[in-house]
Enzyme design. Structure first.
Site, PDB file in Angstrom:
ATOM      1  N   TYR A  58      60.541  10.648  68.377  1.00  0.00           N
ATOM      2  CA  TYR A  58      60.634   9.505  69.286  1.00  0.00           C
ATOM      3  C   TYR A  58      60.439   9.898  70.751  1.00  0.00           C
ATOM      4  O   TYR A  58      59.596   9.349  71.455  1.00  0.00           O
ATOM      5  CB  TYR A  58      61.996   8.843  69.077  1.00  0.00           C
ATOM      6  CG  TYR A  58      62.280   7.653  69.941  1.00  0.00           C
ATOM      7  CD1 TYR A  58      61.436   6.550  69.942  1.00  0.00           C
ATOM      8  CD2 TYR A  58      63.421   7.607  70.735  1.00  0.00           C
ATOM      9  CE1 TYR A  58      61.713   5.433  70.723  1.00  0.00           C
ATOM     10  CE2 TYR A  58      63.710   6.502  71.507  1.00  0.00           C
ATOM     11  CZ  TYR A  58      62.849   5.426  71.504  1.00  0.00           C
ATOM     12  OH  TYR A  58      63.136   4.338  72.283  1.00  0.00           O
ATOM     13  N   ILE A  59      61.205  10.864  71.234  1.00  0.00           N
ATOM     14  CA  ILE A  59      61.123  11.244  72.642  1.00  0.00           C
ATOM     15  C   ILE A  59      59.827  11.985  72.934  1.00  0.00           C
ATOM     16  O   ILE A  59      59.198  11.794  73.985  1.00  0.00           O
ATOM     17  CB  ILE A  59      62.341  12.101  73.040  1.00  0.00           C
ATOM     18  CG1 ILE A  59      63.623  11.262  72.962  1.00  0.00           C
ATOM     19  CG2 ILE A  59      62.171  12.668  74.442  1.00  0.00           C
ATOM     20  CD1 ILE A  59      64.884  12.044  73.279  1.00  0.00           C
ATOM     21  N   LEU A 115      62.284  19.753  71.470  1.00  0.00           N
ATOM     22  CA  LEU A 115      62.789  18.392  71.277  1.00  0.00           C
ATOM     23  C   LEU A 115      63.148  18.121  69.819  1.00  0.00           C
ATOM     24  O   LEU A 115      63.716  17.076  69.505  1.00  0.00           O
ATOM     25  CB  LEU A 115      61.743  17.370  71.731  1.00  0.00           C
ATOM     26  CG  LEU A 115      61.256  17.469  73.179  1.00  0.00           C
ATOM     27  CD1 LEU A 115      60.223  16.389  73.468  1.00  0.00           C
ATOM     28  CD2 LEU A 115      62.421  17.371  74.160  1.00  0.00           C
ATOM     29  N   ALA A 116      62.799  19.049  68.921  1.00  0.00           N
ATOM     30  CA  ALA A 116      63.069  18.835  67.494  1.00  0.00           C
ATOM     31  C   ALA A 116      64.576  18.782  67.254  1.00  0.00           C
ATOM     32  O   ALA A 116      65.301  19.723  67.594  1.00  0.00           O
ATOM     33  CB  ALA A 116      62.448  19.968  66.675  1.00  0.00           C
ATOM     34  N   TRP A 117      65.030  17.662  66.673  1.00  0.00           N
ATOM     35  CA  TRP A 117      66.452  17.503  66.327  1.00  0.00           C
ATOM     36  C   TRP A 117      66.556  16.296  65.420  1.00  0.00           C
ATOM     37  O   TRP A 117      66.175  15.197  65.802  1.00  0.00           O
ATOM     38  CB  TRP A 117      67.311  17.308  67.572  1.00  0.00           C
ATOM     39  CG  TRP A 117      68.774  17.518  67.295  1.00  0.00           C
ATOM     40  CD1 TRP A 117      69.627  16.652  66.675  1.00  0.00           C
ATOM     41  CD2 TRP A 117      69.551  18.677  67.621  1.00  0.00           C
ATOM     42  NE1 TRP A 117      70.885  17.186  66.591  1.00  0.00           N
ATOM     43  CE2 TRP A 117      70.856  18.445  67.169  1.00  0.00           C
ATOM     44  CE3 TRP A 117      69.258  19.885  68.253  1.00  0.00           C
ATOM     45  CZ2 TRP A 117      71.893  19.372  67.332  1.00  0.00           C
ATOM     46  CZ3 TRP A 117      70.272  20.802  68.421  1.00  0.00           C
ATOM     47  CH2 TRP A 117      71.571  20.557  67.963  1.00  0.00           C
ATOM     48  N   THR A 146      72.225  16.269  75.505  1.00  0.00           N
ATOM     49  CA  THR A 146      72.715  14.893  75.421  1.00  0.00           C
ATOM     50  C   THR A 146      74.022  14.727  76.175  1.00  0.00           C
ATOM     51  O   THR A 146      74.830  15.666  76.263  1.00  0.00           O
ATOM     52  CB  THR A 146      72.942  14.488  73.951  1.00  0.00           C
ATOM     53  OG1 THR A 146      73.588  13.208  73.905  1.00  0.00           O
ATOM     54  CG2 THR A 146      73.812  15.492  73.214  1.00  0.00           C
ATOM     55  N   TYR A 201      77.433  15.744  66.439  1.00  0.00           N
ATOM     56  CA  TYR A 201      76.241  15.769  67.293  1.00  0.00           C
ATOM     57  C   TYR A 201      76.550  16.422  68.631  1.00  0.00           C
ATOM     58  O   TYR A 201      75.865  17.347  69.078  1.00  0.00           O
ATOM     59  CB  TYR A 201      75.750  14.333  67.493  1.00  0.00           C
ATOM     60  CG  TYR A 201      74.529  14.179  68.382  1.00  0.00           C
ATOM     61  CD1 TYR A 201      73.364  14.885  68.129  1.00  0.00           C
ATOM     62  CD2 TYR A 201      74.550  13.296  69.464  1.00  0.00           C
ATOM     63  CE1 TYR A 201      72.233  14.723  68.930  1.00  0.00           C
ATOM     64  CE2 TYR A 201      73.433  13.124  70.270  1.00  0.00           C
ATOM     65  CZ  TYR A 201      72.279  13.849  70.003  1.00  0.00           C
ATOM     66  OH  TYR A 201      71.171  13.686  70.803  1.00  0.00           O
ATOM     67  N   LYS A 235      75.219  20.194  69.946  1.00  0.00           N
ATOM     68  CA  LYS A 235      74.407  20.304  71.166  1.00  0.00           C
ATOM     69  C   LYS A 235      75.123  21.163  72.215  1.00  0.00           C
ATOM     70  O   LYS A 235      74.503  22.016  72.873  1.00  0.00           O
ATOM     71  CB  LYS A 235      74.124  18.913  71.728  1.00  0.00           C
ATOM     72  CG  LYS A 235      73.085  18.117  70.977  1.00  0.00           C
ATOM     73  CD  LYS A 235      71.669  18.551  71.332  1.00  0.00           C
ATOM     74  CE  LYS A 235      70.631  17.570  70.836  1.00  0.00           C
ATOM     75  NZ  LYS A 235      69.263  17.924  71.220  1.00  0.00           N
TER      76      LYS A 235
END
Length: 271
Positions: A11-12, A68-70, A108, A131, A135
């Site tokens: 998405y991002i 950005l992979a998550w 995040t 989450y 992170k």
């Protein structure tokens, strides 16, 4: 400049890749699925970054890695965040071993946990969800790793994205899909908590600014302004002509959400 972007099918990444290409970068995308993107200066490979070797990273020849992979980013309590933490850590470790000069990772605001007020260099992190915990732990491991390896490390702490394209699992995407399916009402919380919102395009623009800068440490990708969830969502519905009404109080507020939390727009260098 050659930039390797992981999670290129996500998405991002879609917006970040657009921004980087628009600024003349050569972009290599790595994702679990083909993105379908065809653009001058862009190439991609279907690859699981957890299995990518030092040789793969050297062959990519990147000046900058943007990680950005998550997975399951909208499912804050999913066990996958903790399960995947070693994979993210070892991938970033291999990137530095491969000699990538600059590594940027998306973080995040959920790293901070329950907090009321602005998030800046002095804000302690006490995450309360898998989450946020994962992170935060990756950030704590990643930045010292960069210092030891002599590479530039940037941790981009993202706040809330607003988009009307219906992708992802944010509250905004869910409302778009509900309106498109013909729903006239949408079950909602109290809407009282205040957050830091950025339009998708602006979020990606700021992220690209930071990726291509010489900034290191931790930086906020934010608006710097707290707005109540109700105000933001009502404005979103009105601006996009969605014709749906919020059903306040249908769901309780999440116990781990802060009453008001927003980012400080500064260069950071938080440790």
């Amino acid at each position: 400049m050659r930039v390797l972007v992981t999670g290129s099918d996500g998405y991002i990444a879609s917006g970040v890749v657009d921004e980087l290409l628009g600024r003349g970068c050569e972009v290599v995308g790595w994702g679990l699925r083909a993105s379908g993107r065809e653009a001058p200066g862009y190439s991609e490979s279907v690859i699981d970054v957890f299995s990518a070797s030092v040789g793969d990273l050297r062959e990519a020849g990147a000046d900058v890695l943007v990680h950005l992979a998550w997975r399951n980013g909208f499912r804050h309590c999913d066990d996958s965040h903790v399960d995947d933490l070693p994979g993210h850590y070892h991938f970033l470790q291999r990137a530095l071993e491969a000699g990538v000069p600059r590594v940027c990772v998306m973080g995040t605001m959920h790293e901070v946990g329950y907090h009321e007020g602005a998030v800046d260099a002095s804000t302690p992190c006490r995450p309360t969800t898998p989450y946020g915990v994962a992170k935060n732990a990756l950030r704590q491991l990643f930045l010292p790793m960069c210092e030891t390896a002599g590479g530039e490390g940037l941790w981009m702490r993202g706040f809330y994205l607003v988009s009307a394209d219906g992708r992802g699992d944010s509250i905004f995407s869910k409302i778009v899909r509900a309106a498109e399916s013909g729903q006239r009402t949408f079950p909602f919380t109290s809407g009282k908590p205040k957050y830091d919102f950025l339009p998708y395009e602006r979020f990606c623009e700021i992220a690209a600014d930071k990726i291509l800068s010489s900034e290191t440490g931790v930086t906020n990708v934010c608006s710097g302004r707290p707005v109540s969830l109700a105000e933001e969502v009502e404005s979103f519905i009105r601006d996009n002509g969605l014709g749906i009404k919020l059903e306040y109080g249908a769901y309780p507020d999440r116990p781990y959400d802060s009453p008001a939390i927003w980012g400080v727009k500064d260069k950071g260098n938080l440790s």
